[in-house]
Motif scaffolding. Structure first.
Motif, PDB file in Angstrom:
ATOM      1  N   ARG A  12     -15.037 -16.501   1.007  1.00  0.00           N
ATOM      2  CA  ARG A  12     -15.273 -15.415   0.053  1.00  0.00           C
ATOM      3  C   ARG A  12     -15.121 -14.063   0.766  1.00  0.00           C
ATOM      4  O   ARG A  12     -14.530 -13.119   0.226  1.00  0.00           O
ATOM      5  N   GLN A  13     -15.635 -13.962   1.983  1.00  0.00           N
ATOM      6  CA  GLN A  13     -15.536 -12.731   2.769  1.00  0.00           C
ATOM      7  C   GLN A  13     -14.067 -12.376   3.040  1.00  0.00           C
ATOM      8  O   GLN A  13     -13.662 -11.223   2.885  1.00  0.00           O
ATOM      9  N   VAL A  14     -13.277 -13.369   3.434  1.00  0.00           N
ATOM     10  CA  VAL A  14     -11.861 -13.136   3.724  1.00  0.00           C
ATOM     11  C   VAL A  14     -11.119 -12.704   2.452  1.00  0.00           C
ATOM     12  O   VAL A  14     -10.401 -11.702   2.459  1.00  0.00           O
ATOM     13  N   LEU A  15     -11.305 -13.449   1.367  1.00  0.00           N
ATOM     14  CA  LEU A  15     -10.614 -13.102   0.115  1.00  0.00           C
ATOM     15  C   LEU A  15     -11.034 -11.730  -0.401  1.00  0.00           C
ATOM     16  O   LEU A  15     -10.197 -10.956  -0.864  1.00  0.00           O
ATOM     17  N   ALA A  16     -12.314 -11.419  -0.313  1.00  0.00           N
ATOM     18  CA  ALA A  16     -12.791 -10.106  -0.765  1.00  0.00           C
ATOM     19  C   ALA A  16     -12.144  -8.995   0.050  1.00  0.00           C
ATOM     20  O   ALA A  16     -11.733  -7.963  -0.501  1.00  0.00           O
ATOM     21  N   ASN A  17     -12.023  -9.195   1.354  1.00  0.00           N
ATOM     22  CA  ASN A  17     -11.398  -8.180   2.196  1.00  0.00           C
ATOM     23  C   ASN A  17      -9.928  -7.997   1.828  1.00  0.00           C
ATOM     24  O   ASN A  17      -9.450  -6.862   1.681  1.00  0.00           O
ATOM     25  N   LEU A  18      -9.213  -9.106   1.650  1.00  0.00           N
ATOM     26  CA  LEU A  18      -7.785  -9.008   1.333  1.00  0.00           C
ATOM     27  C   LEU A  18      -7.546  -8.382  -0.038  1.00  0.00           C
ATOM     28  O   LEU A  18      -6.671  -7.525  -0.196  1.00  0.00           O
ATOM     29  N   VAL A  19      -8.337  -8.777  -1.034  1.00  0.00           N
ATOM     30  CA  VAL A  19      -8.169  -8.209  -2.380  1.00  0.00           C
ATOM     31  C   VAL A  19      -8.599  -6.741  -2.386  1.00  0.00           C
ATOM     32  O   VAL A  19      -7.929  -5.891  -2.995  1.00  0.00           O
ATOM     33  N   ASP A  20      -9.685  -6.418  -1.702  1.00  0.00           N
ATOM     34  CA  ASP A  20     -10.135  -5.024  -1.618  1.00  0.00           C
ATOM     35  C   ASP A  20      -9.064  -4.153  -0.954  1.00  0.00           C
ATOM     36  O   ASP A  20      -8.781  -3.046  -1.423  1.00  0.00           O
ATOM     37  N   ASN A  21      -8.458  -4.642   0.127  1.00  0.00           N
ATOM     38  CA  ASN A  21      -7.368  -3.893   0.761  1.00  0.00           C
ATOM     39  C   ASN A  21      -6.204  -3.709  -0.207  1.00  0.00           C
ATOM     40  O   ASN A  21      -5.615  -2.626  -0.275  1.00  0.00           O
ATOM     41  N   ALA A  22      -5.862  -4.759  -0.949  1.00  0.00           N
ATOM     42  CA  ALA A  22      -4.772  -4.652  -1.916  1.00  0.00           C
ATOM     43  C   ALA A  22      -5.074  -3.580  -2.960  1.00  0.00           C
ATOM     44  O   ALA A  22      -4.189  -2.808  -3.338  1.00  0.00           O
ATOM     45  N   ILE A  23      -6.324  -3.517  -3.393  1.00  0.00           N
ATOM     46  CA  ILE A  23      -6.723  -2.484  -4.352  1.00  0.00           C
ATOM     47  C   ILE A  23      -6.551  -1.098  -3.734  1.00  0.00           C
ATOM     48  O   ILE A  23      -6.031  -0.178  -4.365  1.00  0.00           O
ATOM     49  N   LYS A  24      -6.968  -0.937  -2.489  1.00  0.00           N
ATOM     50  CA  LYS A  24      -6.863   0.365  -1.805  1.00  0.00           C
ATOM     51  C   LYS A  24      -5.421   0.842  -1.702  1.00  0.00           C
ATOM     52  O   LYS A  24      -5.150   2.038  -1.806  1.00  0.00           O
ATOM     53  N   PHE A  25      -4.486  -0.095  -1.440  1.00  0.00           N
ATOM     54  CA  PHE A  25      -3.117   0.299  -1.133  1.00  0.00           C
ATOM     55  C   PHE A  25      -2.130   0.090  -2.276  1.00  0.00           C
ATOM     56  O   PHE A  25      -0.927   0.103  -2.065  1.00  0.00           O
ATOM     57  N   THR A  26      -2.644  -0.102  -3.481  1.00  0.00           N
ATOM     58  CA  THR A  26      -1.799  -0.261  -4.660  1.00  0.00           C
ATOM     59  C   THR A  26      -2.139   0.847  -5.644  1.00  0.00           C
ATOM     60  O   THR A  26      -3.300   1.131  -5.891  1.00  0.00           O
ATOM     61  N   THR A  27      -1.102   1.464  -6.201  1.00  0.00           N
ATOM     62  CA  THR A  27      -1.307   2.504  -7.202  1.00  0.00           C
ATOM     63  C   THR A  27      -0.948   1.961  -8.580  1.00  0.00           C
ATOM     64  O   THR A  27      -0.190   1.006  -8.718  1.00  0.00           O
ATOM     65  N   ALA A  28      -1.504   2.600  -9.596  1.00  0.00           N
ATOM     66  CA  ALA A  28      -1.261   2.184 -10.981  1.00  0.00           C
ATOM     67  C   ALA A  28       0.150   2.567 -11.392  1.00  0.00           C
ATOM     68  O   ALA A  28       0.674   3.585 -10.940  1.00  0.00           O
ATOM     69  N   PRO A  29       0.767   1.802 -12.247  1.00  0.00           N
ATOM     70  CA  PRO A  29       0.327   0.495 -12.694  1.00  0.00           C
ATOM     71  C   PRO A  29       0.705  -0.527 -11.628  1.00  0.00           C
ATOM     72  O   PRO A  29       1.829  -0.544 -11.152  1.00  0.00           O
TER      73      PRO A  29
END
Length: 183
Positions: free
Chosen positions: A67-84
């Motif tokens: 869960r820690q690994v997936l949360a980190n990877l998804v959180d990073n993806a959120i940080k480095f992705t712009t809408a849409p």
């Protein structure tokens, strides 16, 4: 950040522990995406899970650490992705490694420079894309992810093209039939 610093110190001292047990992957992915959905929605991003229902998704991992690994990877993806934009947690078959499950976290973000893809898993590593006052961090998250996945007997890597997004891949040991039925 404090938790990352503590895990980094534990990794350096050989004390970063995992307690693997037969674990279903899908509920951990669902929980992780549910937890991070408000952050994604606030940025105008869509989160998806693309795990085949017929896939054998039992692995021998520490569920808290996964869960820690997936949360980190998804959180990073959120940080480095712009809408849409989109972020998808999925699964990939590795024909030459049938004993592992390969999970992927794919985004439509800014991507990573070719020269940076190997070093982003190093301790305190940050790329030009991460050194931005809006994206706070210490450069420890991917290092900790790498350490945790290695302690599970797996590996982690990234496939990326600058301006085209990234796919982070991680392998986890599948449970043997006897292991999955004994618990």
């Amino acid at each position: 950040m404090v938790s990352d610093l503590l895990d980094c110190t534990r990794a350096a001292n050989g004390q970063l522990t995992v307690a693997p047990k037969p674990t279903e992957v899908a509920p951990i992915v669902v929980e992780t995406l549910h937890t991070l959905r408000p952050s994604a929605t606030q940025k105008g991003l869509d989160l998806f899970m693309d795990l085949p229902s017929t896939a054998w998704l039992m692995v021998k991992v520490d569920p808290v650490r996964l869960r820690q690994v997936l949360a980190n990877l998804v959180d990073n993806a959120i940080k480095f992705t712009t809408a849409p934009g989109t972020i998808t947690v999925g699964q990939r078959d590795l024909d030459d490694e049938p004993e592992v499950l390969c999970l992927t976290v794919t985004d439509t973000g800014c991507g990573i420079r070719p020269g940076d893809t190997a070093r982003i898993f190093e301790r305190l590593s940050q790329t030009a894309e991460t050194i931005d006052e809006r994206r706070q961090g210490l450069g420890l998250g991917l290092y900790i992810c790498s350490e945790l996945i290695q302690r599970h007997g797996g590996r982690i890597w990234v496939e990326s093209e600058l301006g085209q997004g990234s796919t982070f891949c991680l392998t986890l040991p599948r449970c043997s039939v006897s292991t999955s039925h004994s618990s």
